[in-house]
Design a protein around this motif. Structure first.
Motif, PDB file in Angstrom:
ATOM      1  N   ILE A 116      74.233 -35.543  94.377  1.00  0.00           N
ATOM      2  CA  ILE A 116      73.344 -36.696  94.199  1.00  0.00           C
ATOM      3  C   ILE A 116      71.890 -36.277  94.430  1.00  0.00           C
ATOM      4  O   ILE A 116      70.979 -36.720  93.715  1.00  0.00           O
ATOM      5  CB  ILE A 116      73.748 -37.865  95.130  1.00  0.00           C
ATOM      6  N   LEU A 119      70.858 -34.456  91.403  1.00  0.00           N
ATOM      7  CA  LEU A 119      70.893 -35.312  90.211  1.00  0.00           C
ATOM      8  C   LEU A 119      69.511 -35.927  89.961  1.00  0.00           C
ATOM      9  O   LEU A 119      69.127 -36.146  88.803  1.00  0.00           O
ATOM     10  CB  LEU A 119      71.940 -36.416  90.410  1.00  0.00           C
ATOM     11  N   GLY A 123      68.382 -35.035  86.526  1.00  0.00           N
ATOM     12  CA  GLY A 123      68.432 -36.270  85.747  1.00  0.00           C
ATOM     13  C   GLY A 123      67.083 -36.617  85.158  1.00  0.00           C
ATOM     14  O   GLY A 123      66.969 -37.027  84.006  1.00  0.00           O
ATOM     15  N   LEU A 152      74.865 -37.319  84.061  1.00  0.00           N
ATOM     16  CA  LEU A 152      75.708 -37.222  85.264  1.00  0.00           C
ATOM     17  C   LEU A 152      76.498 -35.917  85.292  1.00  0.00           C
ATOM     18  O   LEU A 152      76.774 -35.368  86.351  1.00  0.00           O
ATOM     19  CB  LEU A 152      76.670 -38.414  85.323  1.00  0.00           C
TER      20      LEU A 152
END
Lengths: 533, 144
Positions: A116, A119, A123, A152
């Protein structure tokens, strides 16, 4: 899975808890927003430059695969450090492993936590470039819908790969003495090798006849990135066999995850425990007593603290490796792609930016002067030493690393572009004066906005306002330097006169900034440190 | 620590060896502190604090985490240090220890110093032990 999620939520709550200083919290967010804007513009610019051309040349999926690959390289390199740090060197490791859950659950929770965290950056890279690509190539709404699961999935593969590398690595290292130092050396070596092959991959794409886009070769090279090209084909709706592409993506993502979870069952707990309890040294040896000066003791203590934490050591020392590697490859690529007789100042200009950003702007040794003390900060304050002595020791260490980075990078530039020896010598002088002064600025920032309440210092460093501010200010000065140098080379008629003025201006600027930053630090350090609870 | 306090090599060797011997840490002296148990870390912290032979010792709950033997040794050291004309100022929740070794005691309740004096002075109000006196004082009776 539930337990792994609970642990992950607890990890995030711990690292993101508001310590109550609203002013620092808000300015941190502002710093992240501004940096996001700057980097976003860069990604958009890159996409606008290359995306439409590749789409027109029939390399629609290949461009997107390249974007995915670039994001994965960033995750692989920096995520590995965070992973090793979060998994094996975090202060909560002992507590989590003592919970009544399998070690594989703790491993999954930590992996999710790192995933996370990574990400956010990957992302952002993929979203910015991907959306821009979709707009300029006029893709339909399904492209944007499919981009979301792609975002993801992109960081998953490099993270799982790095866990497959790092878990057995730490397990093996656990049998040796000096685990911290060994882990640092291996991580930096892996990083260097990774960067070498990354740049070799892209530099080999260019044809020997100097063509920028040898289509067949490029398409073949990108084709090696099996999961990325499969994912890109799905997202851009250019797949010739969706079932096989989906299977390819799932195989890499889920398959690697299953393998790394299996590996972790046997090695993770042992690796963590070994980091917590180093191998006992034989007690038969005579106890030896040495005597050092106060200053040397403080410097050695700080250096050992950095080396003892591989994540921190990586951040403090990787600039010694990465800057020369990038300088070598950018200059090599330029010489390869440009026609004979190309001006060497282009390579010099790019080398300047790299040195500014990576060696001077990202000096984490200076930037974590106070923060790396963490919860032991009270010891620094309670020792019977003036704060000026502590400051002197910390500055000597930070300056030594900066100077080492400058010398290595400058030596690399001298080997590659010996024709510009005078410019390089003057730039060396500029870097030394400015770099030393900039370290004082970084120490000032850290004393003003310290982060002491950390369980894992790498997480405290990532996305921190201080590091973003440091890079931003240095980048700005670097861009001004680069632009001036570029303009004189392109436009100036009397280059000797303009270069004399150019170097005089920047050397005077370096001296002035050095003086200003030094005064700023020395006038405020004691007051700032005494204010810290 | 010895470097910070500029203790000479000879003196640090003497004092370190003395305390390592006393606290039974000589065998672990060459091992990283990271490998130490809680009690061993407590002992090495004490040695580090005393390596420069300060006249005044200020210790916060020094007996916490120590095994009975080490605790006894530390109490002996504290007593010996005071008998030489020096001062030991320490905090503790173990009132039996306080009663046994202290010359003067101060009792703090909710951040306020509510009583101070010798053991005899504090017990002169009819309490059989310091613990009784403490409990009475901090429950609201007999505040000074």
């Amino acid at each position: 899975m539930n337990k792994a999620l609970n642990i992950t939520i607890a990890l995030f709550k711990n690292s993101l808890r508001n310590t109550g200083e609203r002013k620092g919290y808000m300015s941190n967010l502002m710093g992240i927003f501004i940096s996001g804007l700057v980097f976003g513009v860069m990604f958009v610019f890159f996409t606008l430059q290359s995306g439409p051309i590749m789409h027109l040349l029939g390399l629609t999926a290949e461009f997107l695969a390249m974007v995915f690959f670039a994001a994965q390289i960033v995750v692989l390199l920096f995520g590995t450090i965070l992973m090793v740090s979060a998994m094996f060197f975090s202060k909560d490791a002992e507590f989590l492993l003592s919970l009544p859950v399998p070690s594989a659950t703790v491993f999954l929770a930590k992996l999710l936590y790192v995933y996370i965290s990574e990400l956010v950056l990957s992302g952002f890279m993929v979203l910015t470039s991907g959306v821009t690509y979709g707009i300029v190539c006029v893709f339909g709404p399904l492209y944007y819908i499919l981009l979301i699961p792609a975002i993801l999935l992109v960081p998953m593969i490099p993270l799982v790969l790095s866990s497959l590398i790092s878990i057995p690595l730490v397990f093996v290292i656990s049998f040796f003495k000096n685990k911290g130092a060994l882990t640092v050396i291996i991580l930096i070596a892996l990083f260097g090798v990774g960067m070498y092959y990354y740049f070799k991959f892209f530099s080999n794409i260019g044809g020997s006849d100097g063509m920028a886009f040898p289509l067949e070769e490029y398409s073949r090279a990108i084709g090696y990135l099996l999961p990325d090209i499969a994912l890109a084909r799905i997202v851009t709706l250019t797949s010739e066999g969706y079932a096989s592409d989906v299977l390819m993506v799932l195989l890499f993502s889920a398959g690697l995850l299953a393998v790394s979870t299996l590996v972790s069952i046997f090695t993770f707990k042992r690796g963590v425990s070994a980091q917590l309890e180093q191998t006992k040294v034989s007690s038969s040896g005579k106890i030896e007593y040495t005597e050092n000066s106060v200053l040397k003791t403080l410097i050695v203590k700080d250096a050992k603290e950095i080396i003892g934490n591989p994540g921190l050591a990586f951040y403090c020392l990787f600039q010694l490796v990465i800057a020369p590697i990038i300088i070598v490859f950018y200059n090599s690529m330029l010489f390869k792609s440009m026609p004979e007789g190309a001006d060497p100042w282009v390579g010099f200009s790019i080398s300047v930016i790299m040195l500014f950003l990576l060696v001077i702007g990202m000096n984490y040794t200076a930037l974590t002067t106070i923060s790396r003390e963490g919860k032991n900060f009270y010891i620094m304050k309670s020792l019977p030493l003036p704060l000026s002595v502590h400051l002197k020791a910390k500055l000597i260490l930070a300056d030594a690393i900066t100077l080492a980075g400058i010398v290595i990078s400058i030596a690399t530039m001298l080997i590659l572009i010996p024709q510009l020896i005078i410019d390089i010598a003057l730039f060396f002088l500029f870097c030394v004066i400015f770099g030393i002064g900039y370290n004082r600025f970084l120490v000032f920032i850290d004393a003003k906005y310290p982060k002491l309440d950390w369980e894992n210092i790498v997480m405290a460093l990532k996305n921190s306002r201080n590091s973003l501010l440091s890079m931003g200010v240095c980048m700005l000065i670097g861009v001004v330097f680069f632009t001036g140098y570029l303009l004189i080379n392109i436009l100036a008629i009397d280059k000797v006169l303009f270069f004399t003025l150019f170097w005089a201006f920047f050397l005077i600027l370096a001296i002035a900034l050095n003086y200003f930053f030094t005064r700023l630090l020395y006038n405020n350090f004691e007051k700032l440190v005494n204010q810290i609870e | 620590m010895a470097d910070i306090y500029e203790v000479s090599r000879k003196e640090r060797e003497e004092r370190a060896n003395y305390f390592l011997e006393k606290f039974n840490l000589k065998d672990a002296a060459n091992s990283p502190i990271k490998t130490y148990s809680h009690g061993m870390r407590q002992k090495i912290c004490i040695i580090g604090a005393l390596i420069h032979n300060p006249r005044l010792w200020i210790l916060d709950e020094p007996m916490t985490g120590l095994d009975p033997q080490s605790s006894h040794i530390l109490k002996q050291q504290m007593r010996e240090h005071c008998d030489k004309g020096n001062t030991v100022f320490f905090s503790s929740h173990i009132l039996e220890v306080v009663e046994k070794i202290c010359d003067r005691v101060g009792i703090i309740d909710k951040g306020r110093l509510v009583a101070v004096g010798t053991i005899e002075e504090l017990k002169s109000r009819g309490d059989s032990s310091l613990e009784e006196f403490f409990l009475k004082l901090t429950s609201g009776e007999g505040n000074e």
